[in-house]
Design an enzyme around this catalytic site. Sequence first.
Site, PDB file in Angstrom:
ATOM      1  N   SER A 223      38.380 -67.837  16.794  1.00  0.00           N
ATOM      2  CA  SER A 223      38.599 -67.226  15.495  1.00  0.00           C
ATOM      3  C   SER A 223      40.095 -67.129  15.195  1.00  0.00           C
ATOM      4  O   SER A 223      40.771 -68.156  15.126  1.00  0.00           O
ATOM      5  CB  SER A 223      37.902 -65.865  15.446  1.00  0.00           C
ATOM      6  OG  SER A 223      37.801 -65.395  14.131  1.00  0.00           O
ATOM      7  N   ASP A 317      28.210 -68.668   9.584  1.00  0.00           N
ATOM      8  CA  ASP A 317      29.573 -68.179   9.755  1.00  0.00           C
ATOM      9  C   ASP A 317      30.400 -68.522   8.519  1.00  0.00           C
ATOM     10  O   ASP A 317      30.472 -69.693   8.133  1.00  0.00           O
ATOM     11  CB  ASP A 317      30.177 -68.853  11.001  1.00  0.00           C
ATOM     12  CG  ASP A 317      31.588 -68.401  11.321  1.00  0.00           C
ATOM     13  OD1 ASP A 317      32.140 -67.554  10.589  1.00  0.00           O
ATOM     14  OD2 ASP A 317      32.149 -68.903  12.314  1.00  0.00           O
ATOM     15  N   HIS A 347      29.105 -66.346  13.861  1.00  0.00           N
ATOM     16  CA  HIS A 347      30.475 -66.202  14.339  1.00  0.00           C
ATOM     17  C   HIS A 347      30.467 -65.296  15.567  1.00  0.00           C
ATOM     18  O   HIS A 347      29.730 -64.329  15.640  1.00  0.00           O
ATOM     19  CB  HIS A 347      31.316 -65.566  13.230  1.00  0.00           C
ATOM     20  CG  HIS A 347      32.782 -65.605  13.482  1.00  0.00           C
ATOM     21  ND1 HIS A 347      33.534 -66.735  13.268  1.00  0.00           N
ATOM     22  CD2 HIS A 347      33.645 -64.654  13.929  1.00  0.00           C
ATOM     23  CE1 HIS A 347      34.804 -66.480  13.554  1.00  0.00           C
ATOM     24  NE2 HIS A 347      34.903 -65.229  13.973  1.00  0.00           N
TER      25      HIS A 347
END
Length: 376
Positions: A223, A317, A347
């Site tokens: 991320s 996501d 995610h």
Amino acid sequence: MKNILNTSSLGLLAGALLFASCGNSTKTTTTDSTSTETTTMTTDSAALKPTGPAPEWGKTIHPEMQAVIEKLVSYGDKPTESLSATDARKNHTPTDAVMDLVKENNITLPAPGVDTVGKEIPVAGGNIHLRIYTPKVGKGPFPVIVYYHGGGFVIANIDVYNASAQGLAEQVGAVVVSVAYRLAPEHKFPTAHNDSFAAYEWTLKNAASINADPKKIAVLGESAGGNLAANVSIMARDKKIMVPLHEVLVYPIAQADMTTKSYTAYAAAHPLNKPMMAWFTEKYVTAMAEAKDPRISLVNANLKGLPPTTIITAEIDPLNNDGMMLADKLKAAGVTVDTKNYDGVTHEFFGMAAVVPEAKEAQAYAADQLKKVFGK
């Protein structure tokens, strides 16, 4: 186990892994000796069953992933985007959800295959903490992976993401240096980026002291950490120092447009949703225009000469298109790129190998990519 990631009302960014408590900036407490909490797993995830129907925002979600999200939502934390950064860091984490499911379903986790030690290093304006994972099996010098956790540059820490770092060290047979870069809004852009590069430089210069081979180095991030890992490669290229042999970017933040197809389709998803991404951005940058800086919007960066790259994305996501757009830009710049998208997961699934089969597969994929590079 309520530290730093969170449940943004029914959303949250960071899930991936397994532990919590390192605080949010330069120091950790006593958790650098990882003896009982682990992550690379063999599991009975088939025992996990969701209690309700698939959510409206994720009709294709797989049962084990849904069970994690249901547990996360059950804590009843306030939405991340409604809180201050300090309060958001007190919310439960996806790690908490995973660990509670492990306990409730009597899933046995193997003993850790690594030893850990903490290290404080100086950076511009202060210090940051590193956690160094060394395999218990094999002889060094080992290859080395510099690892960057997620959390939108604002929340989460190396304890929350212990599972990914430990799993990589065990599966690749590499030293992993997990970086506790400083967080926003206390430390605005580009502090996290500069801290991340400083940690990479430290690793290169001090590899011998941690039983690692500086000629066999890679970076990996999740991320926000995926964004940081890519930036480290760019900075190494530009500063003409050793460029990583490989970079693994797991659902990286790669651009600032929140009207993409995946942002629209999964605007209300969990653990990460569109309001959270806007909140993270506002907390990290000084002015919203900075979100288009090529260090944040990697799709606008000069990507030529970067190392071979592996990009992992999750179907459910908001950042799904970020990873795909970055892959296209890298290929256009002549970079070798391998990608895998995992259906039915959200995610932050990557570190949930204890309970989510796709996470176990994704970790194995990342480990195989790195072992090829390291000649293992």
